[in-house]
Design an enzyme around this catalytic site. Sequence first.
Site, PDB file in Angstrom:
ATOM      1  CD  GLU A 163       2.263   3.893   5.264  1.00  0.00           C
ATOM      2  OE1 GLU A 163       3.342   3.773   5.863  1.00  0.00           O
ATOM      3  OE2 GLU A 163       1.506   2.923   5.028  1.00  0.00           O
ATOM      4  N   GLY A 184       0.815  -1.218   0.000  1.00  0.00           N
ATOM      5  CA  GLY A 184       0.000   0.000   0.000  1.00  0.00           C
ATOM      6  C   GLY A 184       0.848   1.268   0.000  1.00  0.00           C
ATOM      7  CB  ALA A 185       1.746   3.686   1.589  1.00  0.00           C
ATOM      8  CG  HIS A 219       4.497   3.850  10.345  1.00  0.00           C
ATOM      9  ND1 HIS A 219       4.629   2.976  11.394  1.00  0.00           N
ATOM     10  CD2 HIS A 219       3.919   3.134   9.348  1.00  0.00           C
ATOM     11  CE1 HIS A 219       4.143   1.788  11.050  1.00  0.00           C
ATOM     12  NE2 HIS A 219       3.699   1.861   9.807  1.00  0.00           N
ATOM     13  CD  GLU A 234       3.875  -1.676  10.125  1.00  0.00           C
ATOM     14  OE1 GLU A 234       2.804  -1.047  10.114  1.00  0.00           O
ATOM     15  OE2 GLU A 234       4.869  -1.312   9.463  1.00  0.00           O
TER      16      GLU A 234
HETATM   17  N1  B3K Z   1       5.923  -0.524   6.679  1.00  0.00           N
HETATM   18  C1  B3K Z   1       5.362  -0.774   5.363  1.00  0.00           C
HETATM   19  C2  B3K Z   1       5.309  -2.204   5.001  1.00  0.00           C
HETATM   20  C3  B3K Z   1       6.584  -2.755   4.470  1.00  0.00           C
HETATM   21  C4  B3K Z   1       6.403  -4.138   3.932  1.00  0.00           C
HETATM   22  C5  B3K Z   1       7.694  -4.771   3.544  1.00  0.00           C
HETATM   23  N2  B3K Z   1       7.508  -6.050   2.909  1.00  0.00           N
HETATM   24  C6  B3K Z   1       4.013  -0.164   5.229  1.00  0.00           C
HETATM   25  C7  B3K Z   1       3.260   0.061   6.473  1.00  0.00           C
HETATM   26  O1  B3K Z   1       2.904  -0.835   7.194  1.00  0.00           O
HETATM   27  O2  B3K Z   1       3.021   1.195   6.781  1.00  0.00           O
HETATM   28 ZN    ZN Z   2       2.601   0.371   8.895  1.00  0.00          ZN
END
Ligand code: B3K
Ligand code: ZN
Length: 883
Positions: free
Chosen positions: A305, A268-269, A308, A327
Amino acid sequence: MRTEDPRPIRLKDYTPPAFAIDEAMLDIELDPARTRVHSTLKMRRNPASKETAGPLVLDGEKLKLLEVRIDGELLGPNRYSVDGEHLTIHEVPEGKFTLETVTTCAPEENTALTGLYLSDGIYCTQCEAEGFRRIAYYLDRPDAMTVFRTRITGDRKKTPVLLSNGNPVKSGKTKDGRHFVEWHDPFPKPAYLFALVAGDLAHVEDKFVTMSGREVTLRIFVEKGNEDRCAYAMEALKRAMKWDEERFGREYDLDIFMIVAVSAFNMGAMENKGLNVFNDKYILARPDTATDADYAAIEAIIAHEYFHNWTGNRITCRDWFQLCLKEGLTVFRDQEFTSDMRSRPVKRISDVRLLRAHQFPEDGGPLAHPVRPESYIEINNFYTATVYEKGAELCRMIHTMAGPKRFRKGMDLYFERHDGEAATVENFLDALADGAKLDLTQFKRWYRQSGTPEVLASGRYDAARKTYTLKMSQVCQATPGQPHKEPYHIPVAVGLVGPDGKDMALTLDGEDKPGAKTRVLNLTEREATWRFRNVEAKPVPSLLRGFTAPVKLSANLKERDLVFLMRHDSDSFNRWEAAQRYATGLLVAMVEAEKTGVPARKGGAFAEMVNDLLTAKKIDPDFVAQIILLPSEQTLAQIIGQEVDVDAIHAARERLRASIATQTKDALLAAYTRMEVTGPYRPDADHAGRRALRNVCLGYLSAAPGDEGIALAAGQFRTADNMTDSIAALSVLSNIDCPERREALDAFHERWKGDHLAMDKWFSIQAMSSLPGTLDEVKRLTGHPAFTMKNPNKVRALITNFAAANQLHFHAKDGAGYRFIADKVLELDKLNPQVGARMLGAFKSWRQTEPKRRKLMQKELKRIAGTEGLSRDVYEIATKTLA
Ligand code: B3K
Ligand code: ZN
């Protein structure tokens, strides 16, 4: 089979890195076939490591090494060794030293879309989890944090825009007619948060003033021509920034925040520091191109995002076993954001739907793993519903137990203690326990035990004593590697609904005053009993209100209690739940009837509820759209759980839909008219809710006997002025064998063939059709000029959707669906293993199918597992699924 089976990585083997990187400087000269990376790392031995001697081992894959220097001195080949995964330097100086490497990589050949790749003329990186090692030799692990300075040089015409993390500090022309930009990111970060984007991109710009009065420039970069599709994403970003300040006290920290939308992206992102990269499907939106669901997803993912930046970037993970630390917590935060922006009950319902559809089967199948796994072969296989969605549920339980104020105190303490660090789940739980004043000792088991606990509840009313005794017990089935489980700490929100439909104030034994009408009971033992006093009349219990814990509850409620709750429960989630349980009961009986020929009942109470809700004076359309929808075929398959026969499930559900539609036709038609939205399109919960309900009505009407539904859908398709209504009508038609179907599909194609995102919708609607011949159609569509195996969105729209969302045809009796998907997994394994491994997930419930299909699925799994030269990704899923 692989020549050498890959070895699992284990949590218990964790040790800090032997070296520390104080500063990283990357000088990157872009070229499709031969991008040159000159990396300069200021290094020393890590004081936190016990290793005080020994070689320096750096990660690196698919790199061509040209030079290695230490403190400027060129090393001869005897001073280091290189294999496909590492660069080992046998001896390094005692104190501080500078390591330089010069390598090349080939972005144009990179179809795995991890590391640096070139797609549609845009250079883009994806480094999480272990992609940075495909850009340069490095300590590619999240606990190696450093400050990055990045200089990018590229062609002025093809790559006028050159982006990386942090703030731009310098730019100019080079002697050979190219140009460069230098970026500096002052926040130490692990390599997985590094990003680079370069191309001929347009951007839209806005600004945000933070709570302390700093002005932040916001930019969204898109392919030229898409500038008019960024407004919603930008608005959502500003709302997310504001919400994080208000709800969590978190402020943005750089002068610029950038988002880039690209069309070739594995997920997704990605939350790279200051430079988020997005799958363009989660940025670009205009009323005629995006559905309400797309708008909602854009809002949620932008927020996710962005959030994060604190939960993930400022505080990152010590190692990949701690993935849920960023996550699960960030999903919890984005769920809360959406709940505040839209309808809280509807959001909860859709999150629980998602959890049950993806996480429960994962937790009950061969790929079950704890929220914090203890070993993995390929970390990319662990970006799962368990880590994300169950991980979020664990944060939600802490929030439920602490209440909002104390939870906030716990979070404040977590940020205070660990800002700038690579942290662990223990750090998080300790901060929450201290800050929120909670004892989380037993709760911690949720992080290490896999499987979905089952809670059994039973109640007894004593009319003479006016007491209600509630007994609850818990059990959790064995999962791979975990035969026995310790009891969990399960918070269960409970209410008692009186015969008048109203909640009673709850007084527990030992209390002298009545308390709240919803109480959270903590089930910590294998079995426990609670007694409520002063219960004036026999209540119906409403248990697990708001779904306070990710468990399977059986309360053995009678059908009439379910009907009562679906009409009266003050907890919207449990009203929906009661309706789902009632409908599920009916459908399971009907599936049985399909097999035995004994006719089942018609579901009068459900139809009555539909009728009453649709004709009520005041309604909440969004909620009604949820509650009147029957459980999906997948849900029914899961609940039936063994010897699953997808044809019988499909037939039963269609029959019930037709029966409800026939019984409530007038109400459906009236609501269809009443819910029409006039005036300019708005994607908010209010308008979207009306459209959702209207389209659920359309769905039912199309199931009723006669052609009225077809005419209605065809009419809606022709006149729709927004993608939501257009797609809803098209998907109704796609399941009916009628001339209007082809006409609509062709018209959609004609209008949208130049728009890759709309074409994805066109592919997926056809992949999900229940009509016979769907598999042949999907195969034919793989030859469509807009389809390519190299673009993950295309693959997911047409093929993964067929495997994961078309239960009827994927599980075709002759095994053709399984064969087709297995072939595609093997084809993807060579191109893009991550996307291939995801697709293979469709096989995880093979043991639950009836014996013939089970054999066919097993055969395909074995064929995949036995293929020479498999990627780690596909190897791990195939072997674990079979085990
Ligand atoms: N942190 C990324 C996901 C990365 C996946 C790698 N295979 C997106 C997210 O969870 O925001
Ligand atoms: Zn994430």
